[in-house]
Design a protein around this motif. Structure first.
Motif, PDB file in Angstrom:
ATOM      1  N   TYR A 145      58.623  39.463  33.246  1.00  0.00           N
ATOM      2  CA  TYR A 145      59.466  39.043  34.383  1.00  0.00           C
ATOM      3  C   TYR A 145      58.676  38.258  35.407  1.00  0.00           C
ATOM      4  N   SER A 146      57.489  38.737  35.733  1.00  0.00           N
ATOM      5  CA  SER A 146      56.673  38.014  36.715  1.00  0.00           C
ATOM      6  C   SER A 146      55.757  37.000  36.038  1.00  0.00           C
ATOM      7  N   GLY A 147      55.416  37.237  34.781  1.00  0.00           N
ATOM      8  CA  GLY A 147      54.438  36.380  34.116  1.00  0.00           C
ATOM      9  C   GLY A 147      53.042  36.580  34.675  1.00  0.00           C
ATOM     10  N   PHE A 148      52.829  37.648  35.425  1.00  0.00           N
ATOM     11  CA  PHE A 148      51.549  37.897  36.097  1.00  0.00           C
ATOM     12  C   PHE A 148      50.913  39.148  35.489  1.00  0.00           C
ATOM     13  N   SER A 149      49.914  38.938  34.648  1.00  0.00           N
ATOM     14  CA  SER A 149      49.266  40.063  33.964  1.00  0.00           C
ATOM     15  C   SER A 149      48.067  40.550  34.757  1.00  0.00           C
ATOM     16  N   VAL A 150      47.951  41.850  34.840  1.00  0.00           N
ATOM     17  CA  VAL A 150      46.854  42.470  35.607  1.00  0.00           C
ATOM     18  C   VAL A 150      46.161  43.502  34.715  1.00  0.00           C
ATOM     19  N   GLY A 151      44.854  43.565  34.832  1.00  0.00           N
ATOM     20  CA  GLY A 151      44.075  44.592  34.131  1.00  0.00           C
ATOM     21  C   GLY A 151      43.261  45.387  35.131  1.00  0.00           C
ATOM     22  N   CYS A 191      47.083  48.523  32.717  1.00  0.00           N
ATOM     23  CA  CYS A 191      47.646  47.176  32.822  1.00  0.00           C
ATOM     24  C   CYS A 191      49.031  47.349  33.437  1.00  0.00           C
ATOM     25  N   ASN A 192      49.574  46.269  33.981  1.00  0.00           N
ATOM     26  CA  ASN A 192      50.914  46.420  34.564  1.00  0.00           C
ATOM     27  C   ASN A 192      51.975  46.471  33.462  1.00  0.00           C
ATOM     28  N   VAL A 193      52.974  47.291  33.707  1.00  0.00           N
ATOM     29  CA  VAL A 193      54.078  47.470  32.758  1.00  0.00           C
ATOM     30  C   VAL A 193      55.375  47.268  33.534  1.00  0.00           C
ATOM     31  N   GLU A 194      56.056  46.166  33.235  1.00  0.00           N
ATOM     32  CA  GLU A 194      57.270  45.821  33.992  1.00  0.00           C
ATOM     33  C   GLU A 194      58.526  46.333  33.287  1.00  0.00           C
ATOM     34  N   ASN A 195      59.632  46.226  34.008  1.00  0.00           N
ATOM     35  CA  ASN A 195      60.906  46.696  33.475  1.00  0.00           C
ATOM     36  C   ASN A 195      62.012  45.750  33.929  1.00  0.00           C
ATOM     37  N   MET A 203      55.385  49.132  37.005  1.00  0.00           N
ATOM     38  CA  MET A 203      54.219  49.881  37.502  1.00  0.00           C
ATOM     39  C   MET A 203      52.965  49.006  37.455  1.00  0.00           C
ATOM     40  N   CYS A 204      52.178  49.100  38.519  1.00  0.00           N
ATOM     41  CA  CYS A 204      50.953  48.305  38.640  1.00  0.00           C
ATOM     42  C   CYS A 204      49.845  48.845  37.731  1.00  0.00           C
ATOM     43  N   ALA A 205      48.942  47.958  37.395  1.00  0.00           N
ATOM     44  CA  ALA A 205      47.828  48.284  36.496  1.00  0.00           C
ATOM     45  C   ALA A 205      46.951  49.408  37.048  1.00  0.00           C
ATOM     46  N   GLU A 206      46.625  49.338  38.343  1.00  0.00           N
ATOM     47  CA  GLU A 206      45.680  50.318  38.894  1.00  0.00           C
ATOM     48  C   GLU A 206      46.299  51.704  39.025  1.00  0.00           C
ATOM     49  N   ARG A 207      47.613  51.751  39.266  1.00  0.00           N
ATOM     50  CA  ARG A 207      48.241  53.077  39.326  1.00  0.00           C
ATOM     51  C   ARG A 207      48.328  53.689  37.927  1.00  0.00           C
ATOM     52  N   ILE A 260      38.003  48.191  39.157  1.00  0.00           N
ATOM     53  CA  ILE A 260      37.946  46.767  38.796  1.00  0.00           C
ATOM     54  C   ILE A 260      39.389  46.295  38.643  1.00  0.00           C
ATOM     55  N   LEU A 261      39.697  45.144  39.198  1.00  0.00           N
ATOM     56  CA  LEU A 261      41.056  44.603  39.127  1.00  0.00           C
ATOM     57  C   LEU A 261      40.967  43.119  38.773  1.00  0.00           C
ATOM     58  N   VAL A 262      41.608  42.737  37.687  1.00  0.00           N
ATOM     59  CA  VAL A 262      41.481  41.342  37.234  1.00  0.00           C
ATOM     60  C   VAL A 262      42.848  40.743  36.913  1.00  0.00           C
ATOM     61  N   PHE A 272      42.139  36.072  43.914  1.00  0.00           N
ATOM     62  CA  PHE A 272      41.793  37.436  43.528  1.00  0.00           C
ATOM     63  C   PHE A 272      43.036  38.319  43.671  1.00  0.00           C
ATOM     64  N   CYS A 273      43.230  39.217  42.727  1.00  0.00           N
ATOM     65  CA  CYS A 273      44.373  40.138  42.796  1.00  0.00           C
ATOM     66  C   CYS A 273      43.970  41.354  43.617  1.00  0.00           C
ATOM     67  N   LEU A 274      44.507  41.439  44.807  1.00  0.00           N
ATOM     68  CA  LEU A 274      44.253  42.602  45.667  1.00  0.00           C
ATOM     69  C   LEU A 274      45.263  43.693  45.340  1.00  0.00           C
ATOM     70  N   PRO A 275      44.870  44.959  45.465  1.00  0.00           N
ATOM     71  CA  PRO A 275      45.833  46.038  45.218  1.00  0.00           C
ATOM     72  C   PRO A 275      47.019  45.951  46.186  1.00  0.00           C
ATOM     73  N   CYS A 276      48.222  46.202  45.683  1.00  0.00           N
ATOM     74  CA  CYS A 276      49.396  46.193  46.564  1.00  0.00           C
ATOM     75  C   CYS A 276      49.334  47.399  47.508  1.00  0.00           C
ATOM     76  N   GLY A 277      50.207  47.412  48.483  1.00  0.00           N
ATOM     77  CA  GLY A 277      50.188  48.476  49.495  1.00  0.00           C
ATOM     78  C   GLY A 277      50.368  49.867  48.899  1.00  0.00           C
TER      79      GLY A 277
HETATM   80  N1  THU Z   1      50.567  44.056  40.120  1.00  0.00           N
HETATM   81  C1  THU Z   1      49.601  44.943  39.716  1.00  0.00           C
HETATM   82  O1  THU Z   1      49.583  45.383  38.553  1.00  0.00           O
HETATM   83  N2  THU Z   1      48.672  45.324  40.636  1.00  0.00           N
HETATM   84  C2  THU Z   1      48.634  44.864  41.918  1.00  0.00           C
HETATM   85  O2  THU Z   1      47.862  45.358  42.716  1.00  0.00           O
HETATM   86  C3  THU Z   1      49.507  43.788  42.341  1.00  0.00           C
HETATM   87  C4  THU Z   1      50.672  43.545  41.467  1.00  0.00           C
HETATM   88  C5  THU Z   1      51.588  43.656  39.144  1.00  0.00           C
HETATM   89  C6  THU Z   1      52.932  44.226  39.434  1.00  0.00           C
HETATM   90  C7  THU Z   1      53.823  43.208  38.752  1.00  0.00           C
HETATM   91  O3  THU Z   1      53.968  43.593  37.396  1.00  0.00           O
HETATM   92  C8  THU Z   1      53.061  41.911  38.822  1.00  0.00           C
HETATM   93  O4  THU Z   1      51.734  42.258  39.151  1.00  0.00           O
HETATM   94  C9  THU Z   1      53.587  40.936  39.854  1.00  0.00           C
HETATM   95  O5  THU Z   1      53.748  41.536  41.069  1.00  0.00           O
END
Ligand code: THU
Length: 134
Positions: A21-27, A41-45, A52-56, A74-76, A82-87
């Motif tokens: 959905y976002s096309g934005f992959s995170v590890g 890794c992030n798992v979307e729905n 759910m975000c990768a770091e959680r 580590i967040l990539v 740079f991908c910063l952790p969300c709130g």
């Molecule tokens: N995302 C993460 O996995 N970690 C973050 O800290 C920021 C966002 C994911 C969530 C979603 O699947 C995608 O990146 C776009 O927001």
């Protein structure tokens, strides 16, 4: 494991991202006590809010396997930025490690560092029973 190896591991974990959905992959990789590593890794729905975000994911894996103390995240991503952790992730990470070092790496494999207390100053907290065994 050296920092470079942990970053490589996070890029490997990113390959499992489910992000149609976002096309934005995170590890992510969390380094815990006794040098234990946990990947995520992030798992979307299709119901977006359930994503759910990768770091959680890495953190929940770790806690569910008995690890509650972390020194490094580590967040990539494949972004130029740079991908910063969300709130939400900042609060969840802070729950378990107030002095967590966070290393981010981008598409060019450049590296940037920060600390969870830099990202979430004056965090909300109840009495911390989480670590004690409850
Ligand atoms: N995302 C993460 O996995 N970690 C973050 O800290 C920021 C966002 C994911 C969530 C979603 O699947 C995608 O990146 C776009 O927001």
């Amino acid at each position: 494991m050296k920092l470079k190896d942990l970053i490589d591991l996070a890029f490997k974990a990113k390959k499992n991202a489910y992000a149609p959905y976002s096309g934005f992959s995170v590890g992510a990789v969390l380094l815990g006590e006794n040098s234990r590593t946990f990947t995520g890794c992030n798992v979307e729905n299709s119901s977006y809010g359930l994503s759910m975000c990768a770091e959680r994911i890495a953190l929940f894996k770790a806690v569910s396997e008995g690890c509650r103390d972390f020194e490094l995240l580590i967040l990539v991503s494949d972004s130029d930025e740079f991908c910063l952790p969300c709130g939400a992730c900042r609060q969840v990470l802070w729950e378990f490690s107030n002095d967590l070092r966070i290393v981010m790496s981008n598409k060019k494999k450049e590296v940037k560092e920060t600390w969870v207390e830099e990202l979430l100053p004056e965090a909300f907290s109840l009495n911390k029973k989480a670590k004690g065994g409850q």
